[in-house]
Design an enzyme around this catalytic site. Structure first.
Site: not given
Ligand code: PGA
Length: 239
Positions: A11-13, A97, A99, A165, A171, A203
């Site tokens: 997931n490149w966000k 997600h 976020e 997650e 993150g 992470s």
């Molecule tokens: P991260 O993000 O690997 O940077 O912790 C994972 C995600 O949000 O899917």
């Protein structure tokens, strides 16, 4: 011995211009990658077409990070529909997600509608679920996961993927340990079905991927930060 096939999703966000996406795929293409895993890459909308240029030759599928629903098209300034995504070869989409739950106020109700819509149009949703640290410490983890899983409860098990997650691990560099991951995954499978693919995210990096992918209840990983770097992402695929 041939190892079991797992799903490795990136997931490149909100990262990478089209030019940076080209650079990434060229660098990834130079690596020797084991080919028994299913690799999915979710770039930002603007780089999806670039990913598609490489996907077939390199053997990965392209996902999107979000879409708008319920309407197919119309007066929805700034939004992207599933029809538009499917036209450019998107096969998978992240839904719920943390976020988006936190920053875009996505509720379980909206997320349920999105899962339904994605399945109906033939896109594979990756439903992201996970508890906050406060919820975990308050003993609410199972209830939170159960509530979030409701969105996918009634669909055929091969039509969606779950990504566990824990919000506190995203993150932050704080990966959940193997026991914590295994317990959560077993719980999720007990609610939703043993044969549903459940990915771990939070992470994941080139150092911990081997241990995490070695957990039997883990069917793959959803990688954020480390999926942006071809060296790290290839190391995760080969872990
Ligand atoms: P991260 O993000 O690997 O940077 O912790 C994972 C995600 O949000 O899917």
């Amino acid at each position: 011995m041939k190892q079991a096939s797992k799903i490795i999703a990136g997931n490149w966000k909100m990262n990478k211009t089209r030019e940076q996406a080209h650079d990434f795929f060229k660098a990834l293409g130079e690596k020797h990658l084991r080919d028994n895993h299913r690799v999915i890459i979710c770039p930002p909308f603007t780089a999806i077409a670039i990913a598609r240029e490489y996907a077939d030759n390199m053997g990965f599928t392209v996902g999107a990070q979000d879409f708008y629903m319920p309407v197919k098209n119309g007066a929805m300034t700034g939004e992207i529909s599933t029809e538009m995504l499917m036209e450019i070869g998107v096969k998978t989409v992240l839904v719920g997600h943390s976020e988006r739950r936190a920053h875009s106020n996505e509720t379980d109700q909206l997320i349920s509608q999105k899962v339904k819509h994605a399945i109906e149009v033939g896109l594979m949703p990756i439903l992201c679920i996970g508890e906050t640290l406060e919820e975990r410490e308050g003993g609410k983890m199972k209830q939170v996961l159960r509530d979030q899983l409701v969105s996918a409860l009634h669909y055929p098990h091969d039509k969606f993927i779950i990504a566990y997650e824990p919000v506190w691990a995203i993150g932050t560099g704080k990966t959940a340990d193997a026991k914590t991951i295994d317990e959560a995954h077993k719980f999720i499978k007990s609610v939703i079905g043993e044969d549903v693919a459940v990915l771990y995210g939070g992470s994941v990096n080139e150092k911990n991927a081997q241990e995490i992918l070695g957990i039997k209840s883990v069917d793959g990983v959803l990688v954020g930060g480390a999926s942006l770097d071809a060296d790290k992402f290839s190391a995760i695929i080969n872990a």
